[in-house]
Write an enzyme that holds these catalytic residues in place. Structure first.
Site, PDB file in Angstrom:
ATOM      1  N   ILE A  57       0.825  -1.207   0.000  1.00  0.00           N
ATOM      2  CA  ILE A  57       0.000   0.000   0.000  1.00  0.00           C
ATOM      3  C   ILE A  57       0.859   1.256   0.000  1.00  0.00           C
ATOM      4  O   ILE A  57       0.652   2.188  -0.783  1.00  0.00           O
ATOM      5  CB  ILE A  57      -0.956   0.026   1.210  1.00  0.00           C
ATOM      6  N   ASP A  64      12.119   1.549   5.771  1.00  0.00           N
ATOM      7  CA  ASP A  64      11.558   0.201   5.642  1.00  0.00           C
ATOM      8  C   ASP A  64      12.661  -0.820   5.925  1.00  0.00           C
ATOM      9  O   ASP A  64      13.798  -0.635   5.492  1.00  0.00           O
ATOM     10  CB  ASP A  64      11.000  -0.002   4.222  1.00  0.00           C
ATOM     11  N   ASN A  65      12.318  -1.908   6.610  1.00  0.00           N
ATOM     12  CA  ASN A  65      13.332  -2.934   6.889  1.00  0.00           C
ATOM     13  C   ASN A  65      13.392  -4.013   5.811  1.00  0.00           C
ATOM     14  O   ASN A  65      14.207  -4.940   5.894  1.00  0.00           O
ATOM     15  CB  ASN A  65      13.099  -3.572   8.260  1.00  0.00           C
ATOM     16  N   GLY A  82       8.500  -5.669   2.433  1.00  0.00           N
ATOM     17  CA  GLY A  82       8.591  -4.718   1.327  1.00  0.00           C
ATOM     18  C   GLY A  82       9.709  -5.096   0.372  1.00  0.00           C
ATOM     19  O   GLY A  82      10.586  -5.900   0.696  1.00  0.00           O
ATOM     20  N   ALA A  98       4.077  -2.381   9.523  1.00  0.00           N
ATOM     21  CA  ALA A  98       3.215  -3.162  10.425  1.00  0.00           C
ATOM     22  C   ALA A  98       3.347  -4.648  10.136  1.00  0.00           C
ATOM     23  O   ALA A  98       3.811  -5.060   9.067  1.00  0.00           O
ATOM     24  CB  ALA A  98       1.756  -2.733  10.255  1.00  0.00           C
ATOM     25  N   GLN A  99       2.900  -5.429  11.101  1.00  0.00           N
ATOM     26  CA  GLN A  99       2.635  -6.854  10.910  1.00  0.00           C
ATOM     27  C   GLN A  99       1.169  -6.937  10.511  1.00  0.00           C
ATOM     28  O   GLN A  99       0.302  -6.474  11.237  1.00  0.00           O
ATOM     29  CB  GLN A  99       2.895  -7.609  12.217  1.00  0.00           C
ATOM     30  N   TYR A 157      -4.383  -9.436  15.962  1.00  0.00           N
ATOM     31  CA  TYR A 157      -4.064  -8.410  14.960  1.00  0.00           C
ATOM     32  C   TYR A 157      -4.991  -7.209  15.120  1.00  0.00           C
ATOM     33  O   TYR A 157      -4.549  -6.053  15.101  1.00  0.00           O
ATOM     34  CB  TYR A 157      -4.193  -8.993  13.553  1.00  0.00           C
ATOM     35  N   LYS A 166      -3.739  -3.403  16.075  1.00  0.00           N
ATOM     36  CA  LYS A 166      -3.960  -2.276  15.169  1.00  0.00           C
ATOM     37  C   LYS A 166      -4.821  -1.189  15.808  1.00  0.00           C
ATOM     38  O   LYS A 166      -4.813  -0.042  15.359  1.00  0.00           O
ATOM     39  CB  LYS A 166      -4.616  -2.746  13.862  1.00  0.00           C
TER      40      LYS A 166
END
Length: 317
Positions: A12, A31-32, A36, A75-76, A141, A145
């Site tokens: 996204i 970003d890790n 991604g 996020a996870q 989850y 969130k």
């Protein structure tokens, strides 16, 4: 305006970055690359590899870049992962968000845009679900969130950081992998184009609200200067059964593939779709892609990806 996007190499957020670049914003991505992909990163964006659970590394980037707005998408995102490993889920989604908020506080970020999820509502008590619906998540989850929303509101009150909290319906589109709430579209696309059996959990009559990723990106752009201190659903406001989804995708792809039904999964909601009335009023936002046009673009993307993979394989041989 300089905007920092956490998780900006993901599905996204990379589309959000692309749209911002098109509009000449200065975009920084953090970003890790655990989920991604480098190839998702727009070449006009500045990229830092790092993890939101590493406060010191992230704070260094904030100190260097001094963003005005943060769009926090790292996020996870998988319900089943949260059920198997709730501590891991909470470490990323809750502690990671607190780290982001601390960086925002220390570098005087004007606004944070945070995507929550339809999962926070749990089993709907009425449809369509609007922002006043009770928050009763049935998965870890959903809890992880929603919990950051309390921190975001507190940071806003204490440190004058504006926010917009989105609750996305099931987002789908190009670059999506098989995880997350809209992952069924990616799964069906890959299996249909490979002419492999598609699996549906439950009887397929469960409904979801599918929203195209480019419409979600537009909502984030509008929230840069609108929707301050609001919680807003982003959705199509239309229920689609999983059986209907498969049928439409099969018709578009012109691939006749068998369907196999499996036992329903724990944590999955039976029926859900969200109201987008507030998004229209607060942001002036409206989804521009219906399910057929969005799925057509999505299937074209996966067809091209599959073709490139086949060509690469032939070249190696």
């Amino acid at each position: 305006m300089k905007i920092l996007i956490t998780g900006g190499a993901g599905f996204i957020a990379s589309h959000i970055a692309d749209r911002l670049v098109e509009l000449d914003y200065d975009v920084v991505i953090f970003d890790n690359l655990s989920s991604g992909k480098v190839e998702n990163i727009n070449p006009k964006c500045k990229f830092y590899k790092g993890d939101i659970t590493n406060y010191e590394a992230m704070k260094l980037v904030f100190d260097i870049e001094r963003p005005e707005v943060v769009i926090h998408h790292a996020a996870q995102i998988d319900v089943q992962t949260s059920l198997k490993n709730p501590a891991f889920d909470a470490q990323i989604n809750i502690i990671g968000t607190i780290n982001v908020l601390e960086c925002c506080r220390e570098t005087k970020v004007r606004k944070i845009i945070y995507p929550s999820s339809a999962a926070v509502y749990g089993n709907p008590k009425y449809l369509p679900v609007d922002e006043n619906h009770p928050v009763e998540p049935i998965s870890f989850y959903g809890i992880s969130k929603h919990t950051p929303c309390h921190y975001i509101k507190a940071y806003s009150e204490l440190y004058n950081i504006k926010y917009t909290i989105f609750r996305y319906a099931n987002v789908y589109g190009p670059r999506q992998d098989n995880h997350g709430e809209g992952g069924v579209v990616s799964i069906f696309a890959n299996r249909l184009l490979r002419k492999e059996t598609c699996y549906i959990y439950g009887d397929g009559k469960q409904t979801r609200d599918f929203i195209y990723v480019k419409d979600v990106a537009n909502a984030n752009v509008l929230a840069l200067d609108r929707g301050d201190n609001e919680i807003i659903d982003i959705s199509s406001n239309k229920p689609v059964t999983i059986n209907q989804l498969h049928k439409v995708m099969k018709e578009i792809s012109k691939c006749s593939v068998a369907v196999e039904y499996k036992e329903a999964r724990n944590g999955d909601i039976l029926h859900s779709y969200l109201s987008n009335e507030k998004a229209s009023g607060c942001l002036g936002w409206k989804d521009k892609h219906d399910i057929k046009s969005g799925l057509k673009e999505t299937l074209n993307y996966y067809y091209n990806v599959l073709t490139e993979m086949e060509v690469a394989a032939e070249t190696r041989v």
